[in-house]
Design an enzyme around this catalytic site. Structure first.
Site, PDB file in Angstrom:
ATOM      1  N   HIS A   1      -8.155  -4.509  -1.010  1.00 12.79           N
ATOM      2  CA  HIS A   1      -6.863  -3.879  -0.690  1.00 12.79           C
ATOM      3  C   HIS A   1      -6.038  -4.762   0.256  1.00 12.79           C
ATOM      4  O   HIS A   1      -4.829  -4.570   0.397  1.00 12.79           O
ATOM      5  CB  HIS A   1      -7.095  -2.494  -0.076  1.00 12.79           C
ATOM      6  CG  HIS A   1      -5.904  -1.575  -0.198  1.00 12.79           C
ATOM      7  ND1 HIS A   1      -5.416  -1.135  -1.414  1.00 12.79           N
ATOM      8  CD2 HIS A   1      -5.090  -1.035   0.745  1.00 12.79           C
ATOM      9  CE1 HIS A   1      -4.356  -0.365  -1.202  1.00 12.79           C
ATOM     10  NE2 HIS A   1      -4.132  -0.292   0.093  1.00 12.79           N
TER      11      HIS A   1
ATOM     12  N   SER B   1       0.829  -1.202   0.000  1.00 10.83           N
ATOM     13  CA  SER B   1       0.000   0.000   0.000  1.00 10.83           C
ATOM     14  C   SER B   1       0.872   1.264   0.000  1.00 10.83           C
ATOM     15  O   SER B   1       1.646   1.457  -0.927  1.00 10.83           O
ATOM     16  CB  SER B   1      -0.968  -0.070   1.192  1.00 10.83           C
ATOM     17  OG  SER B   1      -1.951   0.918   1.095  1.00 10.83           O
TER      18      SER B   1
ATOM     19  N   ASP C   1     -10.346  -3.809  -5.352  1.00 12.04           N
ATOM     20  CA  ASP C   1      -9.693  -2.870  -4.420  1.00 12.04           C
ATOM     21  C   ASP C   1     -10.418  -1.524  -4.472  1.00 12.04           C
ATOM     22  O   ASP C   1     -10.429  -0.863  -5.515  1.00 12.04           O
ATOM     23  CB  ASP C   1      -8.218  -2.709  -4.838  1.00 12.04           C
ATOM     24  CG  ASP C   1      -7.399  -1.949  -3.799  1.00 12.04           C
ATOM     25  OD1 ASP C   1      -7.967  -1.101  -3.088  1.00 12.04           O
ATOM     26  OD2 ASP C   1      -6.176  -2.199  -3.727  1.00 12.04           O
TER      27      ASP C   1
END
Ligand code: MLT
Length: 203
Positions: free
Chosen positions: A188, A106, A157
């Site tokens: 995610h 991320s 996501d």
């Protein structure tokens, strides 16, 4: 010596295993990705800094204007600061930049990507988990020749728009990187296929 980031360093036990640079996601810390690193490559040396930006108490590697909205000057400044730390820590701990592979999740994957775009000499490649385009600029021609990058994203996501992974792959390929880009049936968060795919790629 600029070892300014709080970090964990674990020496490797297998000299043939590539050292790993771990870069956590928003709200994480330097311990988050240690189990993933051990599962990916048990004998690797591991360097894991903590993001030095606080978003209401959540650690990050650069500030953002809003979710998915970035200030290129801030991203550039933080990218160079982290790259300086990686270079200094690699020297200090005896890690070879030509073998150092980033594993970022991320926000950590996003700064790993901007390091490849702006400071490619500090890394040999990267596994980018749920990354997006933060700096929309192609890597300098030939700056990533010989470097391998794996992009793993989720089809569901809610944070990373579906057009971002192929676009980021193109920005890195412009520098000559050998990029593999795959979409997994995930959101995610990471799933088992992230580990199996990344492990295979690393081997
Ligand atoms: C996050 O960290 O929440 C997003 O993936 C993107 C970012 O802000 O870097």
């Amino acid at each position: 010596m600029n070892l300014s980031y709080q970090h964990v360093f674990q020496p490797g036990t297998d000299p043939t295993a590539a050292p790993l640079l771990l870069l956590h996601g928003t709200g994480g810390n330097e311990c988050d990705l240690l189990p993933l690193a051990r599962a990916l490559s048990p004998g690797s040396a591991v360097l894991s800094p903590r993001g030095d930006v606080s978003e209401h108490g959540a650690n990050r590697f650069f500030a953002r204007l809003a979710e998915g909205l970035f200030d290129p000057a801030e991203v550039t400044r933080r990218t160079h600061a982290l790259a300086d730390f990686i270079a200094a820590a690699s020297k200090h701990y005896g890690l070879d930049p030509a073998r150092l592979t980033a594993v970022g999740f991320s926000n950590g994957a996003n700064i790993a990507a901007t390091i490849l775009q702006l400071r490619p000499t500090v890394l040999s490649g990267a596994i980018l988990l749920r990354s997006m385009v933060v700096l929309d600029q192609p890597a300098t021609a030939a700056s990533l020749t010989g470097k391998r990058v794996l992009l793993l994203n989720g089809t569901a996501d809610p944070i990373v728009p579906v057009e971002h992974p192929p676009h980021l792959a193109a920005l890195l390929r412009a520098g000559g990187a050998d990029v593999s880009q795959q979409m997994l049936p995930a959101n995610h968060g990471l799933i088992a296929a992230d580990l199996t795919t990344a492990k295979q790629w690393l081997a």
